[in-house]
Design a protein around this motif. Structure first.
Motif, PDB file in Angstrom:
ATOM      1  N   THR A  10       0.634   2.931  14.958  1.00  0.00           N
ATOM      2  CA  THR A  10       1.615   3.073  16.030  1.00  0.00           C
ATOM      3  C   THR A  10       2.558   4.233  15.724  1.00  0.00           C
ATOM      4  O   THR A  10       2.693   4.685  14.584  1.00  0.00           O
ATOM      5  CB  THR A  10       2.449   1.790  16.176  1.00  0.00           C
ATOM      6  N   ASP A  11       3.233   4.701  16.771  1.00  0.00           N
ATOM      7  CA  ASP A  11       4.199   5.792  16.588  1.00  0.00           C
ATOM      8  C   ASP A  11       5.324   5.384  15.647  1.00  0.00           C
ATOM      9  O   ASP A  11       5.822   6.196  14.861  1.00  0.00           O
ATOM     10  CB  ASP A  11       4.777   6.203  17.946  1.00  0.00           C
ATOM     11  N   VAL A  48       0.839  -1.200   0.000  1.00  0.00           N
ATOM     12  CA  VAL A  48       0.000   0.000   0.000  1.00  0.00           C
ATOM     13  C   VAL A  48       0.872   1.248   0.000  1.00  0.00           C
ATOM     14  O   VAL A  48       0.580   2.239  -0.681  1.00  0.00           O
ATOM     15  CB  VAL A  48      -0.934  -0.003   1.236  1.00  0.00           C
ATOM     16  N   GLY A  49       1.978   1.186   0.736  1.00  0.00           N
ATOM     17  CA  GLY A  49       2.847   2.338   0.940  1.00  0.00           C
ATOM     18  C   GLY A  49       2.648   2.869   2.346  1.00  0.00           C
ATOM     19  O   GLY A  49       1.499   3.111   2.764  1.00  0.00           O
ATOM     20  N   LEU A  50       3.721   3.032   3.114  1.00  0.00           N
ATOM     21  CA  LEU A  50       3.599   3.452   4.510  1.00  0.00           C
ATOM     22  C   LEU A  50       2.799   4.747   4.684  1.00  0.00           C
ATOM     23  O   LEU A  50       1.896   4.814   5.528  1.00  0.00           O
ATOM     24  CB  LEU A  50       4.987   3.589   5.140  1.00  0.00           C
ATOM     25  N   PRO A  51       3.095   5.799   3.911  1.00  0.00           N
ATOM     26  CA  PRO A  51       2.333   7.039   4.116  1.00  0.00           C
ATOM     27  C   PRO A  51       0.829   6.863   3.877  1.00  0.00           C
ATOM     28  O   PRO A  51       0.012   7.349   4.668  1.00  0.00           O
ATOM     29  CB  PRO A  51       2.952   8.006   3.094  1.00  0.00           C
ATOM     30  N   ALA A  75       6.817   6.054   8.082  1.00  0.00           N
ATOM     31  CA  ALA A  75       6.162   6.734   6.963  1.00  0.00           C
ATOM     32  C   ALA A  75       6.813   8.086   6.710  1.00  0.00           C
ATOM     33  O   ALA A  75       7.078   8.458   5.554  1.00  0.00           O
ATOM     34  CB  ALA A  75       4.678   6.907   7.253  1.00  0.00           C
ATOM     35  N   ASP A  76       7.107   8.817   7.775  1.00  0.00           N
ATOM     36  CA  ASP A  76       7.725  10.139   7.634  1.00  0.00           C
ATOM     37  C   ASP A  76       9.141  10.039   7.062  1.00  0.00           C
ATOM     38  O   ASP A  76       9.569  10.907   6.292  1.00  0.00           O
ATOM     39  CB  ASP A  76       7.774  10.850   8.988  1.00  0.00           C
ATOM     40  N   ALA A  77       9.850   8.963   7.445  1.00  0.00           N
ATOM     41  CA  ALA A  77      11.244   8.805   7.001  1.00  0.00           C
ATOM     42  C   ALA A  77      11.355   8.102   5.657  1.00  0.00           C
ATOM     43  O   ALA A  77      12.450   7.980   5.111  1.00  0.00           O
ATOM     44  CB  ALA A  77      12.035   8.036   8.060  1.00  0.00           C
TER      45      ALA A  77
END
Length: 711
Positions: A696-697, A673-676, A703-705
């Motif tokens: 989760t954090d 799917v893609g993390l973001p 996703a941010d990285a």
């Protein structure tokens, strides 16, 4: 350059022997293609060569492309690069069949995938009369299609219908069946294959293939041409769509290749094939299937999680406590592996009944010709039913498989430990009870471990190996050696309530019941689950395990964990069991009715007790909820170190409860799917349906990285 083959010319015949240096099998690689191309080009130009034999120095003739190579390079390939990758082997095979010399594939072992495509490009195919000498095109099983002529040559040889059976089933064919279907031209004893190849060449055969001659037409296959080509393929497409949905592109791509290819000359058909191959190899579905069901599965079976430096051990005798369905199944697979089995139960009648389970399996195997009566009798002789704990003396391993109750398990554990030796490992087959807690009943908790089998044991490949807090590496190594001995696939997890597989599987059934509670149509719930790739819907599978089991798990967890939050789906379960008396299939009915002699059907009374809402969600939203809740819980298991490796999360989900292989497993789904996008969708669903969907954090940070899991 590494050596890939040897050549020898005698009496005008060039014998090209495939022998990849340092490899157990011959596989297709750019270097191999270069070496064979050079050899065929030289033979083409050599007027002294009148014919060519291609054979192998290895036990197998040839496999296909190295799946590790495809996994490593396929992800980075652009479609144009993938097309060129396919065309390299395609050009070699076309060179073989147009070199002007008759070419014989002399196969003394298996020829699969690209190896069989090589044989198809030869003028004639001879296969050894050996059970291990099988041929086939298994590419559909890894989300691909034969990329060097398989979809084009086979229909031209045996007809469209037979070819599609081979291409879409993806199985291997033993010698006589292969000969009957026209997949090979001759079957000879192993020692006579080379002589038969040279004898055929001595008949001065025509090297030109039939499809390169004017007037060629595709052979009719079992009345195929009684209907129009378009009509046949329209029906075939509908059948494939019904079977695979939109999740698996390879079967439809194969059908399309054959449909388009048989209407044009071979060379154009080969271009069609390479274009579809390029699409599939760059699609995440094939990568997911290859990584989980072949590469990671193979690594697990070879001991990827086995502690280093511990000598390998073999179980000669195993004691099994409890002769119910699980214990009986464990007894069967153990005896099948040549292990002596002591099958113990509270009564001799129960123990004998457990042994009879193996007898029934073996009777069917004998009837189908898969084993002999002598072998069946020998297997049964290895199983000793008993009620006497003294018979456990001398066992190397004990597998406790009694009722899922801490007190009962503790009782049989204490009785067994008074008899077994100080070096025997003790394993509990439990799906939810913490191993550390169960180990308290055993004098040597460091030699106590969990072995969670799946039912039916003889058919389910997975074993979840659970480490207690005190389990030592040596006990883990010995448990994994036993799992390998009985030819199962292990994953290794740390102790936790529900461990990994049961913990995540429960989210699937609870989400299904929550959807029902919210007013989603039960038919929509069940159909969306199947369309997503789950083997059955959550309501159907809950009926099979009975609603009483998840109720018991929730209530027991509530009593032992003050932080546990009761799922709202509990309302559905208590209504079904306590109010309506419908606990599931074994109780006469649950979410489904089970009419005698008829097919099960959703219980009409569900509409009265769980009225469908006026506005229903889209099937895509229901699919997303059912799949994402499992993926999220797996991510939590990984972060909490219940899972020891992300590969085990994927493997356990696919093999344990049938999470769709197109996704590669629960964690691969997140990356597909893609993390973001996954995190954003989960945030949306957390707002709409509850905090259980909150990412989760760590997932947010990944996703941010722009990072994925550490495979």
């Amino acid at each position: 350059m590494a050596q890939y083959l040897t050549t020898q010319t005698a009496d005008g015949v060039l014998t090209l022997t495939l022998d990849a240096q340092g490899a157990a099998v011959n596989t297709v690689s750019p270097e191999w293609i270069e070496a064979v191309t050079a050899a065929i080009e030289a033979a083409k130009a050599d007027t002294a060569v009148s014919g060519i034999v291609i054979t192998s120095a290895k036990p197998g003739f040839m496999a296909g492309a190295d799946l590790n190579y495809i996994l490593e390079h396929g992800k980075a390939m652009q479609p144009a690069e993938a097309f060129a990758f396919s065309q390299r082997a395609t050009r070699l095979h076309r060179l073989i069949e147009t070199c002007g010399k008759p070419v014989v594939a002399a196969m003394t072992g298996f020829a699969l995938g690209g190896g069989y495509e090589l044989a198809l490009a030869c003028t004639y195919r001879i296969l050894a009369d050996d059970p291990k000498a099988v041929v086939g095109l298994p590419e559909v099983n890894v989300g691909l299609l034969p990329g060097s002529g398989g979809t084009q040559r086979l229909p031209r040889m045996v007809g469209v219908q037979k070819a599609l059976e081979v291409l879409l089933e993806g199985r291997s064919y033993p010698p006589l069946e292969a000969l009957r279907l026209g997949l090979v031209d001759l079957v000879e004893p192993v020692g006579d294959v080379l002589a038969a190849a040279k004898a055929w060449l001595a008949t001065n055969p025509d090297p030109v293939r039939t499809w390169d001659k004017k007037g060629f037409s595709i052979p009719e296959s079992d009345g195929l041409l009684k209907q129009t080509t378009a009509g046949y393929f329209t029906v075939a497409t509908a059948k494939l769509r019904a079977k695979y949905g939109d999740n698996y592109p390879a079967p439809i791509a194969i059908l399309t290749c054959v449909f388009e290819g048989v209407q044009v000359p071979l060379d154009k058909g080969l271009l069609v094939e390479s274009r579809h191959f390029a699409h599939l190899i760059t699609d995440p579905v094939s990568r997911n299937i290859i990584r989980t069901t072949f590469v990671n599965k193979g690594a697990a079976e070879k001991g990827a999680r086995r502690p280093v430096g511990v000598p390998k051990a073999t179980v000669a005798k195993v004691g099994i406590l409890g002769a119910g369905m699980m214990g009986a199944g464990i007894a069967y697979v153990s005896a099948k592996a040549g292990i002596d089995v002591v099958l113990l139960d509270a009564s001799l009648a129960a123990a004998e009944k457990g042994k009879a389970y193996s007898a029934r399996i073996l009777a069917k195997e004998v009837e189908k010709g898969r084993t002999s009566q002598d072998k069946a009798d020998a297997l049964l002789a290895r199983i000793t039913p008993t009620v006497d704990y003294a018979d456990l003396a001398g066992v190397d391993l004990v597998v406790e498989a009694v009722f899922e109750d801490t007190a009962i398990k503790a009782d049989v554990t204490r009785q067994a430990q008074t008899v077994i030796g100080d070096t025997a490992v003790f394993a509990s087959n439990t799906s939810t009870l913490p191993i550390t807690q169960l180990a308290e009943a055993f004098a040597r908790p460091e030699d106590f471990i969990g072995l969670h089998f799946f039912s039916p044991v003889e058919r389910m490949a997975l074993v979840e190996v659970i480490l207690g807090r005190k389990t030592r590496p040596e006990a883990l190594a010995r448990a994994l050696d036993y799992v390998a001995q009985i030819r199962k696939t292990p994953i290794v997890v740390n102790d936790s309530r529900g461990f990994y597989t049961s913990r995540v599987f429960q989210t699937f059934i609870h989400e299904g019941m929550e959807l029902l509670r919210e007013g989603v149509s039960p038919a929509l719930i069940e159909n969306a689950a199947r369309q997503a790739g789950m083997p059955v819907g959550p309501l159907a599978v809950t009926d099979e395990v009975t609603l009483e089991l998840p109720i018991k798990i929730v209530r027991q967890t509530e009593s032992e964990d003050p932080d546990f939050r009761r799922p709202t789906s509990m309302e559905v379960m208590e209504t079904m069991v306590d109010t309506l008396g419908r606990p599931g299939r074994r109780g006469g009915g649950g979410f489904y009715d089970y009419p005698e002699g008829g097919r099960k059907r959703l219980w009409p009374g569900l509409a009265e007790h769980f009225p469908p809402a006026a506005v229903q969600p889209s099937p895509a939203e229901v699919k997303k909820r059912l799949l994402y809740i499992q993926a999220l819980e797996t991510a939590r298991c990984l972060e909490e170190q219940v899972l020891t490796h992300p590969a085990d999360g994927d493997l356990g989900s696919v093999l344990g409860w049938g999470f769709p292989s197109w996704a590669g497993g629960t964690l691969s789904l997140i990356e597909t799917v893609g993390l973001p996008e996954f995190v954003a969708d989960c945030d949306r669903m957390a707002q709409a349906y509850g905090t259980r969907f909150a990412p989760t954090d760590k997932l947010r940070a990944m996703a941010d990285a722009g990072k994925g899991f550490d495979w």
